[in-house]
Design a protein around this motif. Structure first.
Motif, short mmCIF file in Angstrom:
data_model
loop_
_atom_site.label_atom_id
_atom_site.label_comp_id
_atom_site.label_asym_id
_atom_site.label_seq_id
_atom_site.Cartn_x
_atom_site.Cartn_y
_atom_site.Cartn_z
N VAL A 267 0.86 -1.18 0.00
CA VAL A 267 0.00 0.00 0.00
C VAL A 267 0.89 1.23 0.00
N THR A 268 0.55 2.23 -0.81
CA THR A 268 1.26 3.49 -0.84
C THR A 268 0.56 4.44 0.11
N ILE A 269 1.29 4.94 1.11
CA ILE A 269 0.74 5.86 2.09
C ILE A 269 1.16 7.27 1.71
N LEU B 132 1.20 11.05 3.13
CA LEU B 132 1.04 11.85 4.34
C LEU B 132 0.48 13.22 4.01
N ALA B 133 0.10 13.97 5.03
CA ALA B 133 -0.53 15.27 4.83
C ALA B 133 0.41 16.27 4.17
N ASP B 134 1.72 16.12 4.38
CA ASP B 134 2.67 17.06 3.77
C ASP B 134 3.05 16.67 2.35
N GLY B 135 2.48 15.58 1.82
CA GLY B 135 2.72 15.19 0.44
C GLY B 135 3.73 14.07 0.27
N THR B 136 4.46 13.72 1.29
CA THR B 136 5.43 12.63 1.16
C THR B 136 4.70 11.30 1.07
N GLU B 137 5.33 10.36 0.38
CA GLU B 137 4.74 9.04 0.18
C GLU B 137 5.75 7.97 0.54
N PHE B 138 5.25 6.84 1.00
CA PHE B 138 6.09 5.67 1.19
C PHE B 138 5.25 4.42 0.98
N THR C 240 -3.76 2.73 -2.31
CA THR C 240 -3.23 3.95 -1.72
C THR C 240 -4.06 4.35 -0.51
N TYR C 241 -3.43 5.06 0.41
CA TYR C 241 -4.11 5.58 1.59
C TYR C 241 -3.60 6.98 1.85
N ALA C 242 -4.51 7.96 1.99
CA ALA C 242 -4.15 9.35 2.26
C ALA C 242 -4.40 9.64 3.73
#
Length: 79
Positions: free
Chosen positions: A12-14, A16-22, A32-34
């Motif tokens: 799953v691609t996470i 984050l609120a600041d736009g970074t992904e992992f 995906t999960y925001a």
């Protein structure tokens, strides 16, 4: 072990609120999960405090349940 007992474990691609992904692995059924809250905007990590209006909450509770504020002033007038 029993077959089909455990859920599927997918990547799953996470985001984050600041736009970074992992990318991590999870049992969620999406790709995906925001996240709305992370260490860049949560008050615990940033040190910013939010003050809660507890008096407003008490008044809202009293209005909701029809509780009237019978103060002790009536007793003092009789004495």
């Amino acid at each position: 072990m029993k077959k089909d007992l455990h859920p599927t474990y997918n990547e799953v691609t996470i985001q984050l609120a600041d736009g970074t992904e992992f990318v991590t692995r999870s049992t969620m059924d999406r790709d995906t999960y925001a996240s709305e809250v992370d260490s860049t905007n949560h008050p615990f990590y940033t040190g910013r405090r939010q003050f809660v209006d507890t008096a407003g909450r008490v008044e809202k509770f009293n209005r909701r349940y029809g509780i009237t504020d019978d103060s002790d002033d009536d007793e003092d007038d009789d004495a």
